[in-house]
Design an enzyme around this catalytic site. Structure first.
Site, PDB file in Angstrom:
ATOM      1  N   TYR A 102     -14.755-111.143 -28.552  1.00 17.93           N
ATOM      2  CA  TYR A 102     -14.444-112.561 -28.399  1.00 17.93           C
ATOM      3  C   TYR A 102     -12.979-112.835 -28.720  1.00 17.93           C
ATOM      4  CZ  TYR A 102     -19.478-112.273 -28.830  1.00 17.93           C
ATOM      5  OH  TYR A 102     -20.777-111.899 -28.676  1.00 17.93           O
ATOM      6  N   THR A 116     -21.458-121.885 -43.616  1.00 15.58           N
ATOM      7  CA  THR A 116     -21.960-122.887 -44.552  1.00 15.58           C
ATOM      8  C   THR A 116     -21.444-124.278 -44.209  1.00 15.58           C
ATOM      9  OG1 THR A 116     -20.188-122.622 -46.184  1.00 15.58           O
ATOM     10  CG2 THR A 116     -22.084-121.140 -46.371  1.00 15.58           C
TER      11      THR A 116
END
Length: 319
Positions: A148, A223
């Site tokens: 990527y 998170t």
């Protein structure tokens, strides 16, 4: 009809500003992340979410886990007060800092650091060890550079992201050593308010990391929204130290601007998530487990891990 046209006109603007619509409390806090944006549904429905409590009774020694390698050359970047967190991002055009080894099958490229801290010196880490919380935590994110082009793309795909968790402990009176974290702390006066951003030159990522090859690893998520379950976590088995004065520099930062400071930027902690059926692997070898990789472990010799007595007031997290 006019109302519909207005909504259609505003929709691209709303989508472009999702990053400003979430917080760590209230009706835009973690419990609602998966509701305010359908693209963040994993925040509410995911089964491999982060952060977690590291229960040492669940740790499994894996003698195939090698050391994690991080390139040492310095880079330039910027720290920014986003109003939700303090974030360091690498400037474009820098020589790549690669993260390899350990549980990683690919080469990952460092891109961002997220900083988490609380309003006291014992309540600022997202990850805990046997429910023992640390003063702060920095989370170093990298993307799978072999597949990527950047973190924004990689976080959407399995195996796209690595996150290194460095727990931070308060220790006054210790001998400070020059590190990348000290460089960042020295620039915090430029990011007191939301939108504040300042350049940090010649940062060595390797100098921030604790001096240990031991870690715990598990499969989890980012998170922050949208809690993408594409993250391999590596939690180091040794904290780094800062002074209480250093922590206070973080605690000065505000969520708002100069005219409306709002609340402190700290306490930017997502509640811990259930482990569910995930494994917690480690390369921390007890004496009975220090065998050659080619050898098989005798199950009768496997011992359970224990956390140190509040890290034994020294440097290790586990015995």
């Amino acid at each position: 009809m006019n109302l519909l046209i207005c909504l259609l006109t505003l929709l691209p603007m709303i989508r472009a500003n999702w990053d400003h619509w979430w917080t760590y409390d209230g009706i835009s806090g973690p419990a609602y992340w998966g509701l305010i944006n359908p693209a963040w549904t994993m925040c509410n429905k995911g089964r491999r979410q982060s952060p977690i409590n590291i229960d040492t009774s669940f740790l499994v020694y894996d003698n195939t886990l090698s050391s994690v390698l991080v390139d040492k050359q310095p880079i330039n970047g910027r720290i920014t007060n986003t109003g939700q967190s303090l974030v360091y991002r690498v400037e474009e055009g820098q020589l790549a800092i690669n993260i390899t080894g350990g549980p990683l099958a690919y080469k990952y490229q460092f891109q961002e650091i997220y900083f988490h801290w609380g309003d006291s010196d014992k309540s600022g880490s997202e990850h805990t060890v046997n429910h023992n919380q640390f003063a702060a935590e920095l989370q170093i994110y990298g993307f799978n550079a072999q597949l990527y082009s950047n973190l924004s793309v990689a976080k959407e795909f399995p195996g796209g992201v690595v996150a290194l968790s460095v727990l931070i402990h308060i220790k006054d009176g210790f001998k400070k050593e020059k590190s990348g974290l000290e460089d960042i702390i020295s620039h915090l006066s430029g990011v007191i308010y939301r939108g504040g951003s300042t350049k940090v030159g010649a940062l060595s990522l390797a100098s921030i990391l604790p001096r240990t090859n031991e870690y715990i690893t598990y499969e989890g998520s980012t998170t922050f929204p949208g809690c993408w379950e594409t993250t391999t976590w590596i939690v180091y088995n040794r904290p780094i130290y800062i002074s209480k004065h250093d922590l206070e520099q973080f605690q000065r930062l505000k969520q708002g601007d100069r005219l409306q400071e709002k609340a402190p930027l700290g306490n930017n902690l997502r509640p811990q998530q259930p482990l569910n059926s995930r494994g917690l692997r480690t390369n921390i070898a007890l004496d009975s487990q220090k065998v050659e990789k080619s050898e098989c472990l005798d199950p009768s010799t496997i011992m359970k891990y224990e956390s140190s007595s509040w890290i034994n007031k020294h440097s290790t997290l586990l015995n």
